[in-house]
Motif scaffolding. Sequence first.
Motif, PDB file in Angstrom:
ATOM      1  N   TRP A  83       0.766  -1.577  -0.020  1.00  0.00           N
ATOM      2  CA  TRP A  83      -0.083  -0.026  -0.348  1.00  0.00           C
ATOM      3  C   TRP A  83       0.508   1.303  -0.331  1.00  0.00           C
ATOM      4  CZ3 TRP A  83      -2.665  -2.727   4.762  1.00  0.00           C
ATOM      5  CH2 TRP A  83      -3.472  -3.572   4.166  1.00  0.00           C
ATOM      6  N   ARG A  84       0.062   2.085  -0.873  1.00  0.00           N
ATOM      7  CA  ARG A  84       0.970   3.668  -0.493  1.00  0.00           C
ATOM      8  C   ARG A  84      -0.206   4.624  -0.728  1.00  0.00           C
ATOM      9  NH1 ARG A  84       6.736   3.681  -2.492  1.00  0.00           N
ATOM     10  NH2 ARG A  84       7.126   1.621  -3.629  1.00  0.00           N
ATOM     11  N   HIS A  85       0.118   5.970   0.108  1.00  0.00           N
ATOM     12  CA  HIS A  85      -0.538   6.571  -0.092  1.00  0.00           C
ATOM     13  C   HIS A  85      -0.733   7.537  -1.130  1.00  0.00           C
ATOM     14  CE1 HIS A  85      -1.165   7.297   4.525  1.00  0.00           C
ATOM     15  NE2 HIS A  85      -0.702   6.329   4.100  1.00  0.00           N
ATOM     16  N   SER A  86       0.406   7.620  -2.031  1.00  0.00           N
ATOM     17  CA  SER A  86       0.157   7.594  -3.931  1.00  0.00           C
ATOM     18  C   SER A  86       1.383   7.851  -4.265  1.00  0.00           C
ATOM     19  CB  SER A  86       0.122   9.627  -3.779  1.00  0.00           C
ATOM     20  OG  SER A  86       0.043  10.238  -5.118  1.00  0.00           O
ATOM     21  N   GLU A  87       0.929   7.333  -5.485  1.00  0.00           N
ATOM     22  CA  GLU A  87       1.961   7.084  -6.082  1.00  0.00           C
ATOM     23  C   GLU A  87       3.593   7.918  -6.736  1.00  0.00           C
ATOM     24  OE1 GLU A  87       3.140   3.837  -7.811  1.00  0.00           O
ATOM     25  OE2 GLU A  87       0.882   2.987  -6.702  1.00  0.00           O
ATOM     26  N   SER A  88       2.856   9.346  -6.612  1.00  0.00           N
ATOM     27  CA  SER A  88       3.122   9.850  -6.715  1.00  0.00           C
ATOM     28  C   SER A  88       4.209  11.145  -4.972  1.00  0.00           C
ATOM     29  CB  SER A  88       2.756  11.624  -7.309  1.00  0.00           C
ATOM     30  OG  SER A  88       1.437  12.225  -6.536  1.00  0.00           O
ATOM     31  N   SER A  89       3.707  10.272  -4.142  1.00  0.00           N
ATOM     32  CA  SER A  89       4.045  11.195  -2.736  1.00  0.00           C
ATOM     33  C   SER A  89       5.150  10.658  -2.227  1.00  0.00           C
ATOM     34  CB  SER A  89       2.691  10.435  -2.090  1.00  0.00           C
ATOM     35  OG  SER A  89       3.810  10.990  -0.680  1.00  0.00           O
ATOM     36  N   ASP A  90       6.254  11.258  -2.252  1.00  0.00           N
ATOM     37  CA  ASP A  90       7.325  11.179  -1.537  1.00  0.00           C
ATOM     38  C   ASP A  90       7.385  10.882   0.106  1.00  0.00           C
ATOM     39  OD1 ASP A  90       7.308  13.776  -0.841  1.00  0.00           O
ATOM     40  OD2 ASP A  90       9.247  13.721  -1.563  1.00  0.00           O
ATOM     41  N   GLU A  91       5.964  11.022   0.292  1.00  0.00           N
ATOM     42  CA  GLU A  91       5.758  11.318   2.404  1.00  0.00           C
ATOM     43  C   GLU A  91       5.687   9.543   2.693  1.00  0.00           C
ATOM     44  OE1 GLU A  91       2.874  13.836   4.047  1.00  0.00           O
ATOM     45  OE2 GLU A  91       2.032  12.292   3.277  1.00  0.00           O
ATOM     46  N   LEU A  92       7.124   9.744   3.620  1.00  0.00           N
ATOM     47  CA  LEU A  92       7.169   8.157   4.447  1.00  0.00           C
ATOM     48  C   LEU A  92       5.826   7.622   5.164  1.00  0.00           C
ATOM     49  CD1 LEU A  92       9.487   6.020   4.498  1.00  0.00           C
ATOM     50  CD2 LEU A  92      10.245   7.390   6.546  1.00  0.00           C
TER      51      LEU A  92
END
Length: 338
Positions: free
Chosen positions: A81-90
Amino acid sequence: MVNFFGSLTSKVLQSAIVAACLIFLSSCGLEKSTAVLTIEHASRGAFSAVISNNARYSLISSIEHGAMLWDNQSHGLLYQWRHSESSDELIHSLAIADDNSTAVTAADTTLAIWDIQTGKNLGYYQINEGTIRDVAISNKGKYLLYATSNNIVVHLNLENGRRIEFLGHQENINSIAMSPNGHFALTGGNDYSAYFWDTRSGQVIYRFNHPSRVTKVALDNQGRYAFTADSMKKASIWQLSSGEIVTQLQYMARQKIFSAVRFNDDATLLATGSPNRELVLWKVADGTRKQTWRVEPREGSRPKSAVVFDVAFQDEENALITESSSGLLEKFKRVDKS
């Protein structure tokens, strides 16, 4: 009393000290053992991790892969899971509902709720003030609890949007926990206090005081006990029906930090993990140690260290399992079931 103690010889005092040291060393040093099973969950190490209460699932955050949900029975990767493909938030904060229905992942300013059975996202949330410090989620994914860097704890009903802000803490909040039904919360912070409060009203039920900042809190999932620990040497178990202390964990370290805490199902045992690789099993009744282990550091790491992120009881196998910053799941056998 003065005359009695004054009559003790130096030799007797030395013998008493030696005996106490031997008892301490025998309880701490001789029970260390290696894991009976090790599974790699993050090849370059984990940033954070949680284990479901029944030890079925592990949720691990890493820099390369976002959040990964593993099945600890089949040892297979279920979802990534990722919050957004473009997000760099850890993703740095994680939680799994007690009934294994849902999970929550949090970065600095975003939260995401996930269905564990399907892997589907159930909602994204953005906070506008401060950053997220810790999260918890209730059974059926009905309630979300999160703490922010501006000293506020938010309880959110995900079904109807009802929101309560708890403003009891005066400084940073370090750790939070929520009852499985979502009706009660335990929060601890740098203001030397832990609060047990009703999430429906926001009213404080008990305040647990410490001599230094509270770094870790936990709740027994049956609502019997609370655990609070500070940054120095006080780790306490409290009776929730009365607010009175049950016991304090018995250790001699001048400073001890806990990074993971879990009660077993009947609340007779407590497992703790620390940033120094240490895993300890305690008796709730008197706070004494039963067993001690160390988790493995990641291969090639310098220095050879690891933070124990979470621990869970695997009762059917009389074992404990851990997730650590090494990116490893490890299983440790208990010497007895009591």
